[in-house]
Design a protein around this motif. Sequence first.
Motif, short mmCIF file in Angstrom:
data_model
loop_
_atom_site.label_atom_id
_atom_site.label_comp_id
_atom_site.label_asym_id
_atom_site.label_seq_id
_atom_site.Cartn_x
_atom_site.Cartn_y
_atom_site.Cartn_z
N GLY A 66 0.83 -1.11 0.00
CA GLY A 66 0.07 0.11 -0.06
C GLY A 66 0.85 1.18 0.04
N TYR A 67 2.03 1.22 0.56
CA TYR A 67 2.93 2.63 0.42
C TYR A 67 3.47 2.54 -0.93
N ASP A 68 3.27 2.01 -2.04
CA ASP A 68 3.42 2.11 -3.55
C ASP A 68 1.84 2.25 -3.96
N GLY B 278 2.20 13.71 11.04
CA GLY B 278 3.32 13.54 10.20
C GLY B 278 4.10 12.41 10.79
N GLU B 279 4.47 11.40 9.71
CA GLU B 279 5.63 10.60 10.14
C GLU B 279 7.04 10.93 9.83
N THR B 280 7.67 11.53 11.07
CA THR B 280 8.74 12.01 11.12
C THR B 280 9.79 11.34 12.05
N GLN C 54 13.71 6.97 -2.79
CA GLN C 54 14.30 6.83 -1.63
C GLN C 54 13.94 5.62 -0.73
N PHE C 55 13.12 4.72 -1.34
CA PHE C 55 12.71 3.51 -0.99
C PHE C 55 12.89 2.47 -1.83
N LEU C 56 11.90 1.71 -2.22
CA LEU C 56 12.10 0.65 -3.20
C LEU C 56 12.46 1.11 -4.66
N ALA D 84 16.64 4.10 1.99
CA ALA D 84 16.16 3.58 3.16
C ALA D 84 15.88 2.37 3.09
N PHE D 85 15.93 1.91 2.12
CA PHE D 85 15.69 0.40 1.88
C PHE D 85 16.78 -0.27 1.15
N GLY D 86 17.94 0.48 1.49
CA GLY D 86 19.19 -0.37 1.15
C GLY D 86 19.71 -0.09 -0.39
N PHE E 192 -5.31 12.94 7.55
CA PHE E 192 -4.18 11.96 7.04
C PHE E 192 -3.02 11.86 7.88
N ARG E 193 -2.56 10.67 7.83
CA ARG E 193 -1.10 10.36 8.48
C ARG E 193 -0.36 10.53 7.19
N ILE E 194 0.76 11.41 7.33
CA ILE E 194 1.65 11.64 6.17
C ILE E 194 2.76 10.68 6.30
N GLY F 257 12.72 -7.89 8.72
CA GLY F 257 11.59 -7.48 8.01
C GLY F 257 10.29 -7.06 9.13
N ARG F 258 9.34 -6.76 8.47
CA ARG F 258 8.27 -6.23 9.43
C ARG F 258 7.08 -7.04 9.55
N ASP F 259 7.02 -8.23 9.06
CA ASP F 259 6.05 -9.31 9.16
C ASP F 259 5.63 -9.48 10.53
N GLU G 285 5.35 -7.84 13.10
CA GLU G 285 4.21 -6.96 13.83
C GLU G 285 3.09 -6.49 12.99
N ARG G 286 3.03 -7.58 11.86
CA ARG G 286 1.87 -7.39 11.02
C ARG G 286 0.94 -8.35 11.03
N THR G 287 1.17 -9.33 11.97
CA THR G 287 0.24 -10.35 11.79
C THR G 287 -1.17 -10.16 12.27
N SER H 83 10.78 0.43 -7.04
CA SER H 83 9.65 0.46 -7.60
C SER H 83 8.54 1.57 -6.88
N GLN H 84 9.48 2.37 -6.01
CA GLN H 84 8.83 3.55 -5.46
C GLN H 84 9.46 4.93 -5.85
N PRO H 85 9.19 5.37 -7.16
CA PRO H 85 10.15 6.39 -7.34
C PRO H 85 9.27 7.85 -6.85
N ASN I 109 3.96 0.10 16.09
CA ASN I 109 3.35 0.54 14.63
C ASN I 109 3.82 -0.74 13.80
N HIS I 110 3.37 -0.60 12.48
CA HIS I 110 3.59 -1.49 11.44
C HIS I 110 5.13 -1.55 10.89
N ASP I 111 5.91 -0.72 11.37
CA ASP I 111 7.21 -0.84 10.98
C ASP I 111 8.30 -1.16 12.13
N VAL I 112 7.84 -1.20 13.43
CA VAL I 112 8.76 -1.52 14.28
C VAL I 112 8.35 -2.70 15.41
#
Length: 543
Positions: free
Chosen positions: A66-68, A267-269, A167-169, A148-150, A201-203, A394-396, A398-400, A171-173, A328-331
């Motif tokens: 979803g972040y793409d 904001g996500e900062t 700045q991410f994948l 940020a994703f290597g 919105f959460r940005i 990975g972040r799986d 925390e996403r179950t 496939s995320q220009p 959250n879904h990233d930590v």
Amino acid sequence: MAEPPAIPWWRDAVVYQIYPRSFQDTNGDGVGDLAGVLRRLDYLSWLGVDALWLTPINESPDDDFGYDVSNYYDVHPALGDLGTVDRLIEAAGRCGIRIILDIVPNHTSDRHLWFVEARAARDSAQRNWYVWADPKPDGALPNNWRSAFGGPTWELDPSSCQYYLHQFLPSQPDLNWWNPEVGDEFDRILRFWFDRGVAGFRIDTANKVVKDALLRDNPPLRPTDPPMERRLGQRPVWSSNRPEVHEVWRRWRAVCREYDPERLLVGETVLDDLETVARYYGDDDELQLNFNFPFVFADFTAGALRDVVQRTEAAFGPGRWPVWTASNHDVSRFPTRWCRGDRRRIGMALLMLLTLRGTPFLYYGDELGMTDVPVPTDRLADPLSHRLPGLFRGRDPERTPMLWRSEPGAGFTVPSMEPWLPFGNSGLSVESQRNDPASTLRLCRDLIMLRRESSDLRAGDFGVLDAPDGVWAYRRGSSTVVALNFGDEEVAVPDVRGRVLIASNRERDGAEVPGVLRLGPAEGAVLLSDSAYSGCQNLYELR
Ligand code: NOJ
Ligand code: CA
């Protein structure tokens, strides 16, 4: 007398983050959906939360779940459709619950039609919606920025022999926010959702959206650089926190002000420096709330948490409203990361989250004390675990899926279906905790109810109180005291007189405290104090 300024709704709110794929499946495909959120509104209303933040629901090929985004004006078919969103907003509204969506302005999917058009030719109409650069004369990458994703932030587009920035994948220009057409398009996107009744919105990645126009090289790390700054292996001075990004948020805030009630921006900062986080509030003309990652990543000790909360209070002052979130879904979820699954510590952490000055954001399952779930290698879904094998878990975990019932399918999906990620410990389910007055779930709910009733907890100022080593004690407003014992031994906290409103050990609720508060190991309590505290103990007034 002039009317006192109205308190915006989000100051009094408890927000609940939902990862829709993992909340409730209604069509038996093993993936949660928006109809599932609708179905669980009764529960959310019983829990007492005021708003839901849904991680991205837009159309997406799901390279980054979803972040793409491939279409900002429509809904991912696996999650539902626009009609379901409308029904959800309406039904949630009837329960007094608002809907906050996630918006991703930094980048799109490479399958978004804007990018398909942009990469079609150097002179295509939307080329300049993204960040393109030629190789250096010697053929090297345009600059040294790291993703940020290597790996580098640059991906070669072979047909045009130019690189695009991500700045991410790959496939995320990244979008080009120097192009006014991008700003105009996002104004339309904001209004499209606000007009449907979305509360805010959460940005996503709010501090990275504008990049240096000259694409200058980032300098190397210094030994003193703090942990979040170190993540890229360089100092992101030209790729993050550019001064011009604040103009974008001022413009978005103006759009929010077209609506009544004003819409919310969170904001996500991901930043170490709380002064820099504070700047994203502007002069009350940028984002109303910003996530506090130094708090998320603090150690679970009295000293570390007291320090980060005091530094937040000092950097924000009375005018900026903090956010307190621990998962959250990233930590890694806080019941694992902070509490190692210890129920006493989980209760204490919830008691802290729901009694600080600011808006708490709970992550689905926090209220159950849901822990990270080990995910077997052959079921890993997060692209990061594939991209950085061995380096990153990975972040799986925390996403179950949410645990509703203690039975096959966990009440999340049909019993015969294997969900998209494995289930955790079904002993933590809503069903198994809801009627147990000593449970984590009941503690969480009772704390939310207490917060609703207590103007001290909702709006009172914050001041640190003297406490023995290993204990963090603070007051809220004039008569509410919170004491948290992070140690493994019983402690006596002197000079506390009053009555326990809620303790993480529920047997102590209602107990009178005659002058010394005894706290067991990993125990916390909220008290109504007999002593009237005055604002002069408040940290920012002391400065
Ligand atoms: C932050 C989001 O929370 C994360 O899940 C995502 O992968 C990145 N931003 C990129 O959009
Ligand atoms: Ca489904």
